[in-house]
Design an enzyme around this catalytic site. Structure first.
Site, short mmCIF file in Angstrom:
data_model
loop_
_atom_site.label_atom_id
_atom_site.label_comp_id
_atom_site.label_asym_id
_atom_site.label_seq_id
_atom_site.Cartn_x
_atom_site.Cartn_y
_atom_site.Cartn_z
N LYS A 20 0.37 -12.38 8.31
CA LYS A 20 0.16 -11.80 7.78
C LYS A 20 -0.54 -13.10 7.02
O LYS A 20 0.61 -12.98 5.83
CB LYS A 20 0.36 -10.51 7.71
CG LYS A 20 -1.00 -9.65 6.51
CD LYS A 20 -0.29 -8.56 5.56
CE LYS A 20 -1.84 -7.44 4.93
NZ LYS A 20 -1.06 -5.88 4.12
N THR A 60 1.25 -0.62 -0.21
CA THR A 60 -0.11 0.35 0.12
C THR A 60 0.82 0.99 -0.10
O THR A 60 0.99 2.53 -0.66
CB THR A 60 -1.11 -0.09 1.24
OG1 THR A 60 -1.60 -1.07 1.44
CG2 THR A 60 -1.81 1.24 1.53
N ILE A 98 -4.53 -6.57 9.34
CA ILE A 98 -3.41 -5.28 8.75
C ILE A 98 -4.21 -4.77 7.62
O ILE A 98 -4.24 -5.45 6.44
CB ILE A 98 -1.68 -5.97 8.18
CG1 ILE A 98 -0.68 -6.45 9.52
CG2 ILE A 98 -1.46 -4.42 8.04
CD1 ILE A 98 0.26 -7.39 9.21
N TYR A 133 4.41 -12.50 6.46
CA TYR A 133 3.63 -11.81 5.07
C TYR A 133 3.02 -12.92 3.59
O TYR A 133 3.86 -13.56 3.65
CB TYR A 133 4.07 -10.48 4.21
CG TYR A 133 2.58 -9.71 3.63
CD1 TYR A 133 1.52 -10.32 3.71
CD2 TYR A 133 3.59 -8.87 2.51
CE1 TYR A 133 -0.04 -9.90 2.90
CE2 TYR A 133 1.82 -8.41 1.78
CZ TYR A 133 0.90 -8.62 2.44
OH TYR A 133 0.08 -8.16 1.31
#
Length: 365
Positions: free
Chosen positions: A222, A108, A261, A194
């Protein structure tokens, strides 16, 4: 030259003074194996550049307890450099609305479009300005183990509280290689693994996570595969954050996830905190789902970049290859803001329908 002799090296000059040998001696020299009298590689030469001073280091449990972590957007000036004033406003808004952590330079935040100098600078800036009020988690992962090591060393030296690490993408590796990649960085400090196969094209299987979870520095995962995977981990005591905003409510309250998240929390941090802290709330979740669907109709961060520009909290500047959503979708966003309530969104300006000409697309920066 004395230093060189310690490593078994011989200078060109000294070689000229060897006595002339007979044919047998010459043959032996050409075919003999060279053996260094002292090992040329010091055993601990490649130890990480870590400090032994731990008094200000974050405990891994402090990361494991976070419920709302925002994958923070990186805003830009018209020439493509970071707009730190807008960035600071965004982080302050997150803090004021109850976010507990930020991911700096994630997908992001467009870490993939940053140089490592920019990336580490932004981590350091965030720690320097906000490290006492919010947990700073630097996305220092890479598909190159060497780069992941260097970036993570620098990030922790800057004072980040934790690291986010993705599995090697594009140049995919084996399960054993994946495990070895993560093991090289886990010892440096609290780490979130992740898993987003939609981007890496390779799932991190449970067998890898189970092995990594034995390391005390692994804060958690995540997870973007889905809630069945979330529950598989939480049943074994592994901390999980949902990586899918549209699933995070059920992940939290039905499958044992610690939190999320989030991308959506860039826009409505207060509502995302409420979703994670105040118990099962199907009505609020249903209210936010259309916004989440809008945000991810194109690959992230296209939607959130467009939205923050329309809200007036970030300049309408895009680093290519990202471009804004089309006009019809920008009109839809204005309607969504009005339906949810402008007061729940970041910023204090009226939401606008920006024209195509309002956006600046930067290819060189």
């Amino acid at each position: 030259m004395s230093a060189l002799k310690n490593y078994g090296l011989i200078s060109i000059d000294s070689a000229l003074h060897f006595p002339r040998s007979n044919q047998l001696q010459s043959y032996k020299r050409r075919n003999a194996k060279w053996v260094s009298p002292i090992a040329a590689v010091v055993p601990n030469f490649h130890l990480p550049m870590r400090s032994l001073e731990d008094k200000n280091r974050t405990n891994t449990d402090d990361i494991r307890s976070l419920r709302v972590i925002t994958a923070i957007k990186t805003p830009y000036l018209p020439d493509g450099r970071f707009d730190l004033q807008a960035y600071d406003d965004l982080v302050n808004t997150q803090i004021e609305n109850g976010a507990e952590g930020v991911i700096v330079g994630g997908t992001t935040g467009e870490g993939q479009l940053m140089s490592w100098d920019e990336h580490i600078m932004l981590i350091g800036h965030t720690v320097n300005c906000f490290g006492g009020r919010i947990k700073v988690i630097g996305n220092t992962g890479s598909n190159s183990t060497r780069e992941a090591i260097h970036a993570t060393e620098q990030g922790f030296a800057m004072g980040m509280h934790g690291a986010l690490h993705i599995n090697p993408y594009y140049g995919k590796t084996s399960i054993e290689g994946m495990n070895a990649h993560f093991q090289t960085v886990l010892h440096m400090g609290p780490t979130i693994i992740y898993n987003v196969p939609g981007r890496t094209c390779q799932d991190i299987p449970p067998q890898v996570i189970f092995k990594l979870s034995q390391n005390p520095n692994m804060a958690g995962v995540k997870e973007c595969v889905g809630n069945n995977r979330v529950e598989e981990y939480t049943e074994k005591g592994i901390v999980v954050w949902s990586g899918n905003d549209d699933q995070c409510h059920d992940s939290r309250w039905d499958h044992g996830a610690t939190g999320v998240i989030s991308v959506t929390s860039n826009l409505v941090p207060g509502l995302m905190r409420k979703l994670m802290f105040e118990g099962r709330n199907s009505a609020l979740n249903a209210k936010l789902l259309p916004l989440m669907d809008w945000l991810f109709q194109e690959p992230n961060p296209i939607g959130v970049n467009t939205a923050l520009a329309q809200l007036g909290v970030a300049r309408p500047v895009f680093r290519l290859p990202y471009v804004p959503l089309p006009l019809s979708k920008r009109i839809e966003f204005v309607k969504l803001v009005k339906e949810i309530g402008r007061e729940h969104f970041v910023g204090d300006r009226d939401v606008q329908v920006l024209d195509d000409d309002d956006f600046i697309l930067i290819g060189r920066y």
